[in-house]
Scaffold this motif. Sequence first.
Motif, short mmCIF file in Angstrom:
data_model
loop_
_atom_site.label_atom_id
_atom_site.label_comp_id
_atom_site.label_asym_id
_atom_site.label_seq_id
_atom_site.Cartn_x
_atom_site.Cartn_y
_atom_site.Cartn_z
N THR A 1 57.56 43.90 35.11
CA THR A 1 56.12 43.62 35.23
C THR A 1 55.86 42.69 36.41
N LEU A 2 56.71 41.66 36.55
CA LEU A 2 56.55 40.73 37.65
C LEU A 2 56.70 41.43 38.99
N THR A 3 57.70 42.30 39.09
CA THR A 3 57.92 43.05 40.33
C THR A 3 56.71 43.91 40.68
N GLN A 4 56.15 44.59 39.68
CA GLN A 4 54.97 45.42 39.90
C GLN A 4 53.78 44.59 40.38
N GLU A 5 53.61 43.41 39.77
CA GLU A 5 52.50 42.55 40.16
C GLU A 5 52.68 42.02 41.58
N ILE A 6 53.92 41.67 41.92
CA ILE A 6 54.19 41.18 43.28
C ILE A 6 53.95 42.28 44.30
N GLU A 7 54.39 43.51 43.99
CA GLU A 7 54.19 44.64 44.91
C GLU A 7 52.70 44.93 45.09
N LYS A 8 51.95 44.87 43.99
CA LYS A 8 50.50 45.09 44.07
C LYS A 8 49.84 44.01 44.92
N PHE A 9 50.27 42.78 44.69
CA PHE A 9 49.73 41.66 45.47
C PHE A 9 50.05 41.83 46.96
N ALA A 10 51.30 42.21 47.25
CA ALA A 10 51.72 42.38 48.65
C ALA A 10 50.93 43.49 49.34
N ASN A 11 50.69 44.60 48.62
CA ASN A 11 49.92 45.71 49.19
C ASN A 11 48.49 45.30 49.48
N LYS B 1 47.45 42.23 50.08
CA LYS B 1 47.45 41.30 51.22
C LYS B 1 47.68 42.05 52.53
N LYS B 2 48.51 43.10 52.49
CA LYS B 2 48.76 43.88 53.69
C LYS B 2 47.47 44.56 54.15
N LEU B 3 46.71 45.08 53.18
CA LEU B 3 45.43 45.72 53.49
C LEU B 3 44.45 44.71 54.08
N GLU B 4 44.43 43.49 53.50
CA GLU B 4 43.55 42.45 54.01
C GLU B 4 43.92 42.06 55.44
N ILE B 5 45.22 41.95 55.70
CA ILE B 5 45.69 41.59 57.04
C ILE B 5 45.31 42.66 58.06
N GLU B 6 45.48 43.93 57.67
CA GLU B 6 45.12 45.03 58.57
C GLU B 6 43.62 45.02 58.86
#
Length: 354
Positions: A95-105, A107-112
Motif C-alpha cells: 500500500t505504501l509503495t502504491q501511495e508513493i508511486e501515485k504521489f511521484a506521478n 508531482k511529475k505531472l505538476e513539474i511538467e
Amino acid sequence: MKTKLKKSYRFALRSSFYMTGISCLLLTFILILLRSKDYYVIPVFALILFPLGFLIIQYRVERFIYKRVKKIYDDVSLLESSSFQQQPITTDMQTLTQEIEKFANNKKLEIETLKIREGYRKEFLGNVSHELKTPLFTVQGYILTLLDGAMDDKAVRKKYLQRAAKGVERLIFIVKDLDMISKLEAGDVHLEMEDFDIVELIQHVFDMMEMKAAKKNITLTFDMEYPEPIIVHADRERILQVVTNLVVNSIKYGKTDGTTEVSIENLIKNKIIIRVTDNGEGIETQNIPRLFERFYRVDKSGNRKEGGSGLGLSIVKHIIEAHKERIYVESVFGVGSEFSFTLEKIKKPVKVEV
C-alpha cells in the motif's frame, strides 16, 4: 498530520506460521532422537508458539517500521501533498509503495506543467519586450534625429514629430490593453449590464470598420436579414469591444476581395451565439489552443506589418468569461476561421393593445 495507524498483519501471520512450522519440525526431530512417544506435545507447542510469535513479531514490526514509515509521511507532508495528509499511516509495504508511486506521478505531472508555464512566461516576457521596444526605439530615433539638427527644417520637424506621436499612441494603446487584461483577470472590472440590440451593435461595428475593410476590398455582411431586434443582457461597451476586435482580426488576416460574415443563432431559450466568419488564411491546428494568450503570434517571423497590440483575442476571451459566457474558435488552414461567443438573450415583452 493524523497519526492514525493502518495496520498490516500479513507479515506477522506469515512469519509466525513459518516460525511455528520450523519449530514444530525441530521439536519432532528432537523427540525422534530422544525416542519419546509424547507427540501430543507438538500441537500444544504449536498452539502456544503461534499466537505468542504473532504478538511479538507484530509488536516489533510496528515499532521498527512505524517510526521509519512515519518519517516518510512527515517528509512527504512538507511538500504539501493533500492526498498524503488525508491518508492514515500504513505499515503495509505494498500500500505504501502504491501511495508513493501515485504521489511521484502527481508531482511529475505538476513539474511538467510548471515547466510548460515557465516556457510560456519566458515567451510572454519576450513578446512584451518586443512590443514595447519597437515603438520606443521609433520614438527615440525620431527625437534623436531632431536633436541632432533636423528640427531646423520645419517640414522635417513636423513629419518626425507626427511619427513620434504615433509611436507614443501605440505605447499607450499597449499599456491600456495590458491594464484592462490585468483588471479582468483580477476581477476588478465592473460590468455595466444592460439590455440592448445586438444587431444594431454589430451594424455599428460594420459602419466603423467600413473604410478599413475597403482597403482590402473585404465585404462586411450579415448572413441574413434581421428585421427584428435581438435583445441581449450584457455590458454594451465591452461587447462592442469584443465584436470590434473580432471583426478587425478577420479584416487583418482576411484575403483581399474576401468576406467577413456575422450570424446570430438561437442556442437555447435564453442563449444566442454570435459567429464571426471569414474566408481568410486560416489557422493551423497546433496554434489554435494558444490563440487567446497575451501577445501570442501565429506568425513567428516577427512580422508586425499588420500592427495591433497582440492583446485583442486575449481581451475578447476575458470579457466573455467575465460575462460567464463561452467563446469558441474553429479554423481550417487556407480556408478561413470562425470565432463565436454566447450571450444571454432577453425575451421581448409582448405589447398588449388596449
